[in-house]
Motif scaffolding. Structure first.
Motif, PDB file in Angstrom:
ATOM      1  N   LEU B 213     -44.721  40.935 -98.011  1.00  0.00           N
ATOM      2  CA  LEU B 213     -44.903  42.367 -98.247  1.00  0.00           C
ATOM      3  C   LEU B 213     -44.186  42.866 -99.491  1.00  0.00           C
ATOM      4  CD1 LEU B 213     -44.875  42.048 -94.842  1.00  0.00           C
ATOM      5  CD2 LEU B 213     -45.573  44.393 -95.181  1.00  0.00           C
ATOM      6  N   ALA B 214     -43.038  42.272 -99.802  1.00  0.00           N
ATOM      7  CA  ALA B 214     -42.304  42.724-100.973  1.00  0.00           C
ATOM      8  C   ALA B 214     -43.076  42.372-102.244  1.00  0.00           C
ATOM      9  CB  ALA B 214     -40.917  42.096-100.993  1.00  0.00           C
ATOM     10  N   VAL B 215     -43.662  41.180-102.268  1.00  0.00           N
ATOM     11  CA  VAL B 215     -44.445  40.767-103.425  1.00  0.00           C
ATOM     12  C   VAL B 215     -45.661  41.675-103.592  1.00  0.00           C
ATOM     13  CG1 VAL B 215     -45.962  38.930-104.265  1.00  0.00           C
ATOM     14  CG2 VAL B 215     -43.689  38.369-103.413  1.00  0.00           C
ATOM     15  N   LYS B 217     -46.103  44.708-102.521  1.00  0.00           N
ATOM     16  CA  LYS B 217     -45.724  46.051-102.947  1.00  0.00           C
ATOM     17  C   LYS B 217     -45.441  46.080-104.447  1.00  0.00           C
ATOM     18  CE  LYS B 217     -42.672  49.909-102.260  1.00  0.00           C
ATOM     19  NZ  LYS B 217     -41.379  50.395-101.814  1.00  0.00           N
ATOM     20  N   ASN B 218     -44.789  45.014-104.913  1.00  0.00           N
ATOM     21  CA  ASN B 218     -44.415  44.989-106.321  1.00  0.00           C
ATOM     22  C   ASN B 218     -45.618  45.073-107.257  1.00  0.00           C
ATOM     23  OD1 ASN B 218     -43.748  43.254-108.947  1.00  0.00           O
ATOM     24  ND2 ASN B 218     -41.893  44.265-108.215  1.00  0.00           N
ATOM     25  N   VAL B 219     -46.716  44.419-106.939  1.00  0.00           N
ATOM     26  CA  VAL B 219     -47.825  44.371-107.892  1.00  0.00           C
ATOM     27  C   VAL B 219     -48.944  45.372-107.600  1.00  0.00           C
ATOM     28  CG1 VAL B 219     -47.473  41.963-108.495  1.00  0.00           C
ATOM     29  CG2 VAL B 219     -49.001  42.540-106.633  1.00  0.00           C
ATOM     30  N   SER B 220     -48.969  45.955-106.390  1.00  0.00           N
ATOM     31  CA  SER B 220     -50.171  46.701-106.002  1.00  0.00           C
ATOM     32  C   SER B 220     -50.068  48.200-106.245  1.00  0.00           C
ATOM     33  CB  SER B 220     -50.460  46.472-104.519  1.00  0.00           C
ATOM     34  OG  SER B 220     -50.511  45.100-104.254  1.00  0.00           O
ATOM     35  N   ASP B 221     -51.208  48.815-106.526  1.00  0.00           N
ATOM     36  CA  ASP B 221     -51.308  50.271-106.555  1.00  0.00           C
ATOM     37  C   ASP B 221     -51.596  50.786-105.154  1.00  0.00           C
ATOM     38  OD1 ASP B 221     -51.160  50.579-109.460  1.00  0.00           O
ATOM     39  OD2 ASP B 221     -53.025  49.449-109.406  1.00  0.00           O
ATOM     40  N   SER B 237     -49.361  52.121-102.415  1.00  0.00           N
ATOM     41  CA  SER B 237     -48.304  51.252-101.886  1.00  0.00           C
ATOM     42  C   SER B 237     -47.015  51.981-101.575  1.00  0.00           C
ATOM     43  CB  SER B 237     -48.064  50.043-102.781  1.00  0.00           C
ATOM     44  OG  SER B 237     -48.179  50.360-104.113  1.00  0.00           O
ATOM     45  N   ASP B 238     -46.571  52.888-102.450  1.00  0.00           N
ATOM     46  CA  ASP B 238     -45.309  53.563-102.145  1.00  0.00           C
ATOM     47  C   ASP B 238     -45.416  54.383-100.861  1.00  0.00           C
ATOM     48  OD1 ASP B 238     -43.860  52.474-104.242  1.00  0.00           O
ATOM     49  OD2 ASP B 238     -44.613  53.971-105.648  1.00  0.00           O
ATOM     50  N   TYR B 241     -45.387  52.035 -97.684  1.00  0.00           N
ATOM     51  CA  TYR B 241     -44.087  51.480 -97.340  1.00  0.00           C
ATOM     52  C   TYR B 241     -43.116  52.578 -96.904  1.00  0.00           C
ATOM     53  CZ  TYR B 241     -45.587  46.918 -98.973  1.00  0.00           C
ATOM     54  OH  TYR B 241     -46.240  45.737 -99.108  1.00  0.00           O
ATOM     55  N   LEU B 252     -44.707  45.109 -89.141  1.00  0.00           N
ATOM     56  CA  LEU B 252     -44.623  44.170 -90.260  1.00  0.00           C
ATOM     57  C   LEU B 252     -43.458  44.522 -91.163  1.00  0.00           C
ATOM     58  CD1 LEU B 252     -48.149  43.505 -91.831  1.00  0.00           C
ATOM     59  CD2 LEU B 252     -46.626  41.881 -90.726  1.00  0.00           C
ATOM     60  N   LEU B 253     -43.332  45.806 -91.487  1.00  0.00           N
ATOM     61  CA  LEU B 253     -42.273  46.226 -92.397  1.00  0.00           C
ATOM     62  C   LEU B 253     -40.891  45.994 -91.791  1.00  0.00           C
ATOM     63  CD1 LEU B 253     -43.797  49.481 -93.886  1.00  0.00           C
ATOM     64  CD2 LEU B 253     -43.349  47.337 -95.059  1.00  0.00           C
TER      65      LEU B 253
ATOM     66  N   VAL C 204     -44.030  36.742 -91.760  1.00  0.00           N
ATOM     67  CA  VAL C 204     -42.811  37.562 -91.697  1.00  0.00           C
ATOM     68  C   VAL C 204     -42.389  37.873 -90.267  1.00  0.00           C
ATOM     69  CG1 VAL C 204     -42.581  38.725 -93.896  1.00  0.00           C
ATOM     70  CG2 VAL C 204     -44.298  39.525 -92.275  1.00  0.00           C
ATOM     71  N   THR C 205     -43.337  38.201 -89.420  1.00  0.00           N
ATOM     72  CA  THR C 205     -42.967  38.565 -88.052  1.00  0.00           C
ATOM     73  C   THR C 205     -42.389  37.359 -87.321  1.00  0.00           C
ATOM     74  OG1 THR C 205     -45.236  38.124 -87.416  1.00  0.00           O
ATOM     75  CG2 THR C 205     -44.664  40.404 -87.805  1.00  0.00           C
ATOM     76  N   PRO C 276     -38.320  40.152-105.435  1.00  0.00           N
ATOM     77  CA  PRO C 276     -38.870  41.498-105.257  1.00  0.00           C
ATOM     78  C   PRO C 276     -38.341  42.107-103.969  1.00  0.00           C
ATOM     79  CG  PRO C 276     -40.573  39.837-104.914  1.00  0.00           C
ATOM     80  CD  PRO C 276     -39.331  39.114-105.307  1.00  0.00           C
ATOM     81  N   ARG C 277     -38.066  43.407-104.001  1.00  0.00           N
ATOM     82  CA  ARG C 277     -37.525  44.071-102.810  1.00  0.00           C
ATOM     83  C   ARG C 277     -38.494  45.121-102.325  1.00  0.00           C
ATOM     84  NH1 ARG C 277     -31.394  45.004-102.701  1.00  0.00           N
ATOM     85  NH2 ARG C 277     -30.590  43.369-104.047  1.00  0.00           N
ATOM     86  N   ILE C 278     -38.544  45.235-101.022  1.00  0.00           N
ATOM     87  CA  ILE C 278     -39.441  46.202-100.418  1.00  0.00           C
ATOM     88  C   ILE C 278     -38.948  47.630-100.674  1.00  0.00           C
ATOM     89  CG2 ILE C 278     -38.406  46.398 -98.120  1.00  0.00           C
ATOM     90  CD1 ILE C 278     -41.803  45.370 -98.000  1.00  0.00           C
ATOM     91  N   PRO C 281     -39.621  50.757-105.819  1.00  0.00           N
ATOM     92  CA  PRO C 281     -40.986  51.276-105.969  1.00  0.00           C
ATOM     93  C   PRO C 281     -41.927  50.201-106.505  1.00  0.00           C
ATOM     94  CG  PRO C 281     -39.465  52.320-107.526  1.00  0.00           C
ATOM     95  CD  PRO C 281     -38.642  51.455-106.644  1.00  0.00           C
ATOM     96  N   SER C 282     -43.210  50.377-106.268  1.00  0.00           N
ATOM     97  CA  SER C 282     -44.137  49.363-106.721  1.00  0.00           C
ATOM     98  C   SER C 282     -44.173  49.338-108.244  1.00  0.00           C
ATOM     99  CB  SER C 282     -45.528  49.598-106.133  1.00  0.00           C
ATOM    100  OG  SER C 282     -46.236  50.516-106.891  1.00  0.00           O
ATOM    101  N   HIS C 283     -44.547  48.194-108.802  1.00  0.00           N
ATOM    102  CA  HIS C 283     -44.567  47.930-110.247  1.00  0.00           C
ATOM    103  C   HIS C 283     -43.178  47.935-110.860  1.00  0.00           C
ATOM    104  CE1 HIS C 283     -48.874  47.884-110.198  1.00  0.00           C
ATOM    105  NE2 HIS C 283     -48.917  49.090-109.689  1.00  0.00           N
ATOM    106  N   THR C 284     -42.123  47.722-110.039  1.00  0.00           N
ATOM    107  CA  THR C 284     -40.795  47.548-110.601  1.00  0.00           C
ATOM    108  C   THR C 284     -40.771  46.204-111.329  1.00  0.00           C
ATOM    109  OG1 THR C 284     -39.787  48.743-108.786  1.00  0.00           O
ATOM    110  CG2 THR C 284     -38.337  47.336-110.056  1.00  0.00           C
TER     111      THR C 284
END
Lengths: 282, 322, 355
Positions: B213-215, B217-221, B237-238, B241, B252-253, C204-205, C276-278, C281-284
């Motif tokens: 999920l972290a990956v 979130k990092n790349v997705s809109d 995504s923001d 989450y 999941l989160l 993950v779960t 990467p951290r949850i 924010p996205s696109h960091t």
């Protein structure tokens, strides 16, 4: 930015002396068999009746047989039969079985089920008995033997090549090629064939050795090429009756066959190992 | 991202089923989503949820049982073999296993040039120039890398080669199926950054499939969450989450481990594992593991509905924002 | 279990209870490869107390797996040379005879591997895979061993264990299989559990479930655990101490809180920043580490991380930094000539890693 590919190029492990000696020996046998008619050998089929069952001498380095024929000359001419039958039959087997095996493994589904079932039926049949029966019925000219043995080897080759192809056909690079719009023919020839080729080559050589032994077995039953044509199998078969009088008659063709088979197996095995090692480096 | 009204990629009621013995397994059970030009849509879920099958069905490596996939308004589903081959150049895929994705017996420059050779789009010097450009774009030195075989590269570098091959025909859409999950974190970061750069440079639209999920979130809109062949929730995504509305998204989160000892160890409310897709639960497929499940969930399939702008959820009892 | 000792090991056991469970001193493990000798573990020393959890973090090729297998004595004898010492409850593991290792394996040190599909025997029922070591190391009879196996499966959270004990590995899901391998590892109540990437490849779960399970079992049994992973997230909340490995060396070791609060080693920081951290924010933009780990057959002189380090100086390239203690905390070790400033570790950034 990642520094440009820095992995040192891995050198191939040398194939070793034994490998190259074996290759040299196979090459020499081939060469002699091809140029046999031009190097002033004695007539292999008409002997000198004054000199029967003689031991090695300057005139006849390997001695003569029960009809006074030069054994050296017969061993070299006999190589022709072994080579034609061995390589010819395997070429037929590889072409038929290999093509079918690759297609079946790549397409799967109905094609695979059908051809695999057919291969099992053929494998369930005792091959040697079938070959003997057909040769006895159809005749034992060299080209007939080659075709029959070639077809008999097809199901076995099919299984080996199918298994080898299968392990690659399921990899993502095949899917990737498909996703780029590659045709089936292109995937088979450009993506899969180069990967299966090592198996093809090493299995081909070991297959040739097996077929040469099969020719010997046929000769023992008097079903190899008709007399007076020399083949290693025929010569060993004929030597049976004179084993105590003339051991040379059995020794030289046996030695020729033995050394040739060892060389084939060594080359095939070394090649296979060398490909395996490269693969495992992945 | 551009907020254009017509999406670049449309997936409509996609169903993919397999035969498993006598039973039929619905790996993807009717999902619909749009991806807009220049957007990255993340697709997350546990293994077996159908996210990879969705990706493969979009490029028709897996044949969809029913439903529609369209790129720029042009249907991919229903195309004949040769039309499909042509259509495939506009939509490319990158796979999980970097090593198995590359033919071990071909040189890197030929691997990258493969699409050009198939389509005869470029030959000779032009072909070489394109290959050089692509290898440079993914951060490899064409002089060193081109002549080598895949085995001489690390996993991260192999993945770069795969990306170069996928981009050589200048596709519109790139489907990334778990493309970084086999890589170490440091290499993963290199590849994720590269993907972001290339997306900007070549104006790509991405569908990014991953279980991390972290990956994602990092790349997705936008992110779409899948469970047992269906979509649970789709949101920017923001938003997703920060304010997950579906109980499954929340679970999941909660299971994500963060590299921070000050945050309490994650404890999942979720027990057990997803049921078998051979015999999925009636109604809402998540109800067997859902803390909020009621009678209605067993009888009525929740439809994907909008609970906030661009935030859709398929749940009878979503967590709504205050 | 500590009471029913036989005469031969009664003495060391009595002596050991006070000291550390495991002491590794200057361990060096070298493989001979066709290209030359590869030193996978190069002078590693560490101590592990009873009931303690140590995380070993590193990328692939850092030597973390070789280290854990060395501790277990599991490396093939041919083509491997080892020097230094590994003392487990007073028993030397390096070059120990097979008989000694057999007494330790399963009974005192157990291992959970990354891939449960390959670490379980596919054609043997789960029951026999668990009872095997019970029958070997204890005096239990068949019925007792089976009862224990069922109870173990229950403890690792497998539903209806009495039925599942008759199953074959392929009849279980990935998460269930990993639970089974944990049950096998726990069968003889080992003092030390080595878990090598136990959750890599799991969802993950399921990962969270397995990690929770390991923590609770460890607390119940007062068992020491070494958790080997490439994921800082996995070790952040579940370990007492963390050792970071790079190119065969331990480059930083500290209590988990101390490490995350004031890391000294630029490599540790780089590893953390590339994850990467949850919560971001996205696109960091992630800070990727340049390049790749060094070739261990021809390791560079000086600090092995220097070619990829933003803070490297001339000294770093010439002279390898020794492992030294932080002035404020004697349990915090690091090997760096230019350590990050304490308290600023989380905020120091550079942009060199960007593409």
């Amino acid at each position: 930015m990642e520094p440009k590919a820095v992995v040192p190029s891995r050198k191939r492990k040398p194939l070793g002396k034994v490998f190259w000696i074996s290759v040299g020996w196979i090459g020499l046998v081939f060469l002699l068999a091809i140029i046999a008619s031009w190097i002033g050998l004695e007539d292999p089929n008409n002997g000198d009746y004054a000199l029967i069952n003689a031991g090695p001498s300057w005139g006849h380095p390997f001695g003569t047989d029960d009809l006074g024929r030069d054994i050296l000359s017969r061993v070299i001419y006999g190589a022709r039969v072994s080579l034609i039958v061995g390589f010819g039959a395997m070429a037929i087997g590889m072409t038929l079985g290999g093509t079918l095996g690759m297609i079946a493994a790549y397409r799967r589904g109905a094609v695979d089920t059908l051809v695999s079932a057919a291969s099992y039926v053929m494998l369930a049949f005792p091959a040697l008995v079938a070959v003997i029966a057909i040769v006895a019925f159809w005749g034992h000219e060299i080209w007939k033997i080659t075709i029959i043995v070639g077809i008999a080897s097809t199901p076995l080759v099919y299984r080996v090549i199918r298994a080898a192809t299968l392990s690659y056909a399921t990899r993502e690079f095949v899917t990737a090629a498909k996703a780029q719009g590659a045709t089936d023919t292109r995937i088979l020839t450009r993506e899969l064939l180069p990967n299966v080729l090592p198996t093809v080559i090493s299995y081909f050589l070991i297959g040739v050795a097996t077929v040469i032994i099969l020719e010997g077995a046929l000769a023992f039953l008097g079903l190899s090429v008709p007399a007076p044509t020399a083949s290693w199998g025929n010569m060993i078969n004929e030597s049976r009756t004179y084993l105590s009088d003339n051991p040379w008659l059995a020794l030289f063709p046996s030695l020729a066959m033995f050394l040739f088979l060892i060389a084939l197996n060594l080359v095939g095995d070394t090649l296979r190992q060398s490909f395996d090692v490269q693969e495992s480096k992945l | 991202m551009s907020a254009e009204s017509t999406p670049l990629l449309t997936v409509n009621d996609l169903v993919v089923s397999f035969k498993k013995g006598r039973q039929v397994v619905q790996a993807v059970a009717g999902i619909s989503f749009d991806v807009f030009e220049g957007e990255t849509l993340g697709l997350v879920g546990e293994s077996g949820c159908g996210k990879s099958t969705t990706g493969r069905a979009i490029v028709r490596i897996e044949e969809p049982t029913s439903g529609e996939v369209a790129v720029e308004g042009r249907q991919l589903t229903g195309l004949g073999r040769s039309e499909l081959r042509k259509a495939r150049t506009s939509i490319q895929m990158i796979f999980q296993d970097p090593v198995s994705s590359l033919n071990p017996r071909r040189r890197v420059k030929d691997i990258v040039a493969e699409p050009l050779d198939i389509w005869k789009t470029a030959e000779g010097a032009e072909r070489d120039a394109i290959v050089r450009e692509m290898l440079e774009a993914v951060g490899l030195d064409p002089d060193v890398a081109g002549e080598r075989f895949p085995r001489e590269f690390s996993g991260g570098q192999c993945q770069r080669i795969s990306i170069a091959r996928a981009l050589v025909m200048k596709p519109k859409v790139l489907i990334c199926d778990e493309m970084v999950s086999a890589l170490d974190v440091s290499v993963q970061a290199q590849i994720l950054n590269l993907v972001e750069d290339l997306k900007a440079k070549y104006g790509l639209t991405l569908v990014f499939i991953a279980h991390d999920l972290a990956v994602v979130k990092n790349v997705s809109d936008r992110v779409a969450v899948m469970y047992l062949g269906r979509l649970c929730e789709v949101a920017p995504s923001d938003d997703l989450y920060a304010l997950p509305a579906h109980p499954y998204t929340q679970a999941l989160l909660s299971a994500v481990v963060e590299p921070d000892p000050e945050k309490a160890a994650s404890h999942v409310a979720l027990t057990g594992e997803p049921p078998s897709p051979i015999n999925p639960p009636s109604g809402c497929r998540f109800r067997t593991r859902c803390p909020k499940a009621e009678e209605r969930c067993a009888t009525e399939v929740p439809e994907l509905r909008e609970i906030a702008p661009r935030h859709q959820v398929a749940c009878h009892f979503p967590t709504l924002r205050a | 279990m500590s009471n029913d000792t036989t005469a031969t090991d009664a003495f060391p056991q009595a002596e050991d209870l006070s000291g550390p469970l495991l002491t590794v001193k200057d361990l060096r493990t070298t493989f001979s490869t066709p290209r030359g000798d590869l030193t996978a573990v190069d002078g590693v020393s560490l101590e592990l107390g009873r009931g303690e959890t140590l995380g070993i973090v590193g990328e692939s090729g850092s030597g973390k797996t070789v280290l854990s297998r060395s501790i277990m004595g599991l490396l093939p004898r041919s083509k491997t040379t080892q020097s230094g010492s590994i003392l487990f409850e007073g028993t030397e593991i390096v070059d120990a005879p097979d008989a000694t290792l057999r007494d330790i394996w399963g009974a005192k040190i157990a291992m959970v591997f990354q891939d449960p599909m390959t670490s379980l025997n596919p054609v043997v029922r789960i029951e026999r895979q668990i009872t095997e070591s019970l029958r070997l190391h204890t005096t239990m009879d068949k019925a007792e061993a089976k009862a224990t196996a069922i109870s173990l499966l229950g403890q690792v959270g497998i539903p209806s264990p009495a039925e599942r004990v008759r199953a074959y590995p392929f009849q279980l899901s990935g998460g269930m299989r990993q639970r089974v391998t944990i049950a096998i590892a726990l069968a003889c109540s080992p003092r030390l559990l080595l878990a090598d990437e136990p959750t890599t490849g799991l969802d993950v779960t399921v990962q969270a479930q397995i990690l929770d399970l390991l923590s609770s079992l460890q607390a119940e049994r007062h068992m020491a655990v070494i958790l080997v992973t490439h994921d800082l997230g996995v070790v952040a909340t579940r370990t007492d101490r963390i050792a970071v490995m790079y190119a065969g060396h331990i480059v930083e070791m500290a209590s988990t809180r101390r490490l995350f609060a004031s890391m000294a080693m630029p490599y540790t920081q780089a590893l953390l920043k590339s994850t990467p951290r949850i919560s971001d924010p996205s696109h960091t933009r992630l800070t990727a580490i340049d390049g790749r780990p060094p070739d261990l057959i021809n390791p560079p002189t000086g600090c092995a991380f220097a070619p990829r380090c933003d803070y490297a100086t001339e000294q770093c390239r010439i002279e390898a930094p020794p492992l030294r203690t932080a002035p404020e905390d004697p349990t915090h070790l690091f090997a760096c000539w230019n350590p990050l400033q304490t308290g600023h570790a989380g905020t120091v950034t550079t942009a060199k890693g960007e593409l």
